[in-house]
Design an enzyme around this catalytic site. Structure first.
Site, mmCIF file in Angstrom:
data_model
loop_
_atom_site.group_PDB
_atom_site.id
_atom_site.type_symbol
_atom_site.label_atom_id
_atom_site.label_comp_id
_atom_site.label_asym_id
_atom_site.label_seq_id
_atom_site.Cartn_x
_atom_site.Cartn_y
_atom_site.Cartn_z
ATOM 1 N N ASP A 84 0.240 5.032 2.050
ATOM 2 C CA ASP A 84 -0.575 5.414 3.202
ATOM 3 C C ASP A 84 -1.676 6.395 2.837
ATOM 4 O OD1 ASP A 84 0.854 3.880 5.088
ATOM 5 O OD2 ASP A 84 2.423 5.414 5.163
ATOM 6 N N HIS A 93 4.741 0.267 0.131
ATOM 7 C CA HIS A 93 5.507 -0.441 1.161
ATOM 8 C C HIS A 93 4.660 -1.530 1.805
ATOM 9 C CE1 HIS A 93 3.616 2.975 3.299
ATOM 10 N NE2 HIS A 93 3.645 2.216 4.383
ATOM 11 N N ARG A 130 6.698 6.779 14.538
ATOM 12 C CA ARG A 130 6.422 7.236 13.174
ATOM 13 C C ARG A 130 5.904 8.673 13.182
ATOM 14 N NH1 ARG A 130 2.568 4.523 8.550
ATOM 15 N NH2 ARG A 130 1.982 6.453 7.560
ATOM 16 N N HIS A 146 0.839 -1.199 0.000
ATOM 17 C CA HIS A 146 0.000 0.000 0.000
ATOM 18 C C HIS A 146 0.875 1.251 0.000
ATOM 19 C CE1 HIS A 146 1.229 -0.380 4.177
ATOM 20 N NE2 HIS A 146 0.835 0.870 4.397
#
Length: 281
Positions: free
Chosen positions: A100, A257, A272, A98
């Site tokens: 994000d 990723h 993150r 995918h």
């Protein structure tokens, strides 16, 4: 600063810098250039604080707070990507190919992951260059996607298509579900252009893209399947084995990723942060 490619098409390791120190304008420009060229960069053995990580993130763009994922209690700009050792036989956050949140009106431009704890083996992240995927597209597929727009839908967070419980990420990452706003179709170019290098990249998403704007889902399905098979070829990918202290930055619009889920019984924690820029063109 030295940059060494990790694979033929995707990723580079940056050496010779200390991100705990102030980042000069020259270094910031060199980091942005490296990201544009390689779509993902990793700087090892940095052991950054949250403040250090946020300072690095701002090199690439303003901080962006992601929807649908609960941030850290003391800092709304940071998500703790955590899977505890006791969380076994469950889905993992990001465990499918995918990019994000491409279903947002302005999807994230990219993210920074800061490894705090990493399994001895497993828990790798894999990226696939969508610049390489576009460059090597068969002519028939390129003719279809050029100048077309794709429809994206936040199905996992909406009402109509929420995934079953056993396919969701583990309990340490809290997600918001059942939002009708996530069921609204949003449209982006199927091929996007990097604002720095003018490189073109395929911009369709195995999780969120449902069809092309001028086609039905049934008409789009075989074309999208062919694109996804091509876009995630190992030839275009780079697999990163995490070590505590590593920091990775990636361009969310020029790559896909995938988070591997092969470390049951071990704890994995990464912080993150995410940055934004203007909408894809």
């Amino acid at each position: 600063m030295k940059t060494e490619k990790l694979t033929g098409h995707m990723g580079a390791e940056v050496r010779g810098i200390d991100l705990k120190q102030p980042i000069s304008q020259d270094l910031a420009g060199a980091l942005r250039e490296a990201l544009s060229v390689h779509q993902m960069i990793v700087i090892r053995q940095q052991f950054l604080s949250i403040a250090d990580q946020k300072r690095l993130t701002l090199v690439f763009g303003p901080l962006m707070r992601l929807p649908y994922v609960q941030p850290m209690a003391h800092d709304s700009d940071v998500i703790a990507v955590l899977k505890e050792a006791a969380e076994t036989n469950v889905g993992v956050f990001g465990g499918d190919w995918h990019s994000d949140f491409s279903f947002l009106e302005n999807p994230p431009a990219g993210s920074v992951l800061n490894a705090v704890e990493a399994p001895q083996v497993g828990g790798d992240t894999v990226w696939a260059s969508q610049v390489a995927a576009y460059t090597h597209l068969p002519d028939a597929l390129r003719d279809i996607v050029e100048h077309r727009r794709a429809v994206h839908l936040g199905a996992p967070y909406g009402v109509k298509h929420a995934p079953p419980e056993n396919a969701r990420s583990g309990g340490s990452i809290k997600m918001t579900r059942g939002d009708p706003q996530a069921d609204i179709e949003r449209v982006h170019p199927a091929v996007v252009t990097d604002p720095e290098t003018a490189a073109k990249a395929l911009f369709v998403n195995p999780i969120y893209t449902t069809r092309f704007e001028d086609m039905s889902e049934a008409e789009s399905a075989p074309i999208l399947a062919a694109l996804y098979k091509h876009a995630t070829k190992p030839d275009f990918s780079c697999r990163l084995r995490w070590q505590a202290g590593d920091v990775a930055v990636w361009d969310n619009r020029m790559s896909l990723h995938y988070a591997t889920n092969d470390y049951d019984g071990a704890r994995r924690l990464l912080y993150r942060t995410t940055f934004e820029r203007s909408a894809p063109v």
